[in-house]
Design an enzyme around this catalytic site. Sequence first.
Site, PDB file in Angstrom:
ATOM      1  N   CYS A  65     -87.901  15.708 -12.440  1.00 21.61           N
ATOM      2  CA  CYS A  65     -86.878  14.704 -11.762  1.00 21.61           C
ATOM      3  C   CYS A  65     -85.741  15.418 -11.149  1.00 21.61           C
ATOM      4  CB  CYS A  65     -86.653  13.890 -12.463  1.00 21.61           C
ATOM      5  SG  CYS A  65     -87.831  12.850 -13.476  1.00 21.61           S
ATOM      6  N   GLU A  67     -82.625  14.923 -11.537  1.00 21.61           N
ATOM      7  CA  GLU A  67     -81.454  14.875 -12.369  1.00 21.61           C
ATOM      8  C   GLU A  67     -81.587  16.241 -13.109  1.00 21.61           C
ATOM      9  OE1 GLU A  67     -83.686  12.255 -12.028  1.00 21.61           O
ATOM     10  OE2 GLU A  67     -82.758  10.202 -12.766  1.00 21.61           O
TER      11      GLU A  67
HETATM   12  N1  THU Z   1     -87.998  10.441 -10.390  1.00 24.38           N
HETATM   13  C1  THU Z   1     -86.857  11.441 -10.488  1.00 24.38           C
HETATM   14  O1  THU Z   1     -86.527  12.278  -9.859  1.00 24.38           O
HETATM   15  N2  THU Z   1     -85.641  10.648 -11.123  1.00 24.38           N
HETATM   16  C2  THU Z   1     -85.596   9.337 -11.586  1.00 24.38           C
HETATM   17  O2  THU Z   1     -84.561   8.854 -12.119  1.00 24.38           O
HETATM   18  C3  THU Z   1     -86.757   8.561 -11.642  1.00 24.38           C
HETATM   19  C4  THU Z   1     -87.938   9.224 -10.992  1.00 24.38           C
HETATM   20  C5  THU Z   1     -89.255  10.898  -9.577  1.00 24.38           C
HETATM   21  C6  THU Z   1     -90.188  11.834 -10.542  1.00 24.38           C
HETATM   22  C7  THU Z   1     -91.218  11.520  -9.359  1.00 24.38           C
HETATM   23  O3  THU Z   1     -91.025  12.695  -8.822  1.00 24.38           O
HETATM   24  C8  THU Z   1     -90.919  10.378  -8.624  1.00 24.38           C
HETATM   25  O4  THU Z   1     -89.496  10.195  -8.671  1.00 24.38           O
HETATM   26  C9  THU Z   1     -91.835   9.110  -8.831  1.00 24.38           C
HETATM   27  O5  THU Z   1     -91.504   8.987 -10.210  1.00 24.38           O
END
Ligand code: THU
Length: 146
Positions: A65, A67
């Site tokens: 992700c 973050e």
């Molecule tokens: N994702 C994030 O990067 N941060 C979030 O807060 C929620 C989800 C990403 C993970 C994945 O690459 C995509 O969003 C779909 O879940």
Amino acid sequence: MAQELPAGALEPEHVQRLLLSCQQAKKAAYCPYSRFPVGAALLTREGRIFSGCNVENACYSLGICAERTAIQKAISEGYKDFKAIAIASDLQEDFISPCGACRQVMREFGTDWAVYLTKPDGTYVVRTVQELLPTSFGPEDLQKRR
Ligand code: THU
């Protein structure tokens, strides 16, 4: 007279920088599988900003992700005292909210810092890490063993 900010509140300039940085970071998202771009921007006590995006993988479970990308960039550059993180996605109707894994990784670096959940129009809500992950397990708990 300048208005006093409540304890722990960010300077408006810092908020603006964070909001812009997370939207900018989202543009670099590598998300060919979900097509769900996310950007994050992390503000350190020193006033530095580290940004990150989600980085997916053909082996789906290896995706990371936005973050955690930002946090790992900061840690690996020697910064671990965080004031705030802002998160951006393309969702128009909801404030993007961090997943449970990211909440736990945020919590590793304290419970009393701010998470800005934003929309593309620049509106946001703020939560503390404590609010997002109450009754958490953290590094202090490991010290309680005997
Ligand atoms: N994702 C994030 O990067 N941060 C979030 O807060 C929620 C989800 C990403 C993970 C994945 O690459 C995509 O969003 C779909 O879940």
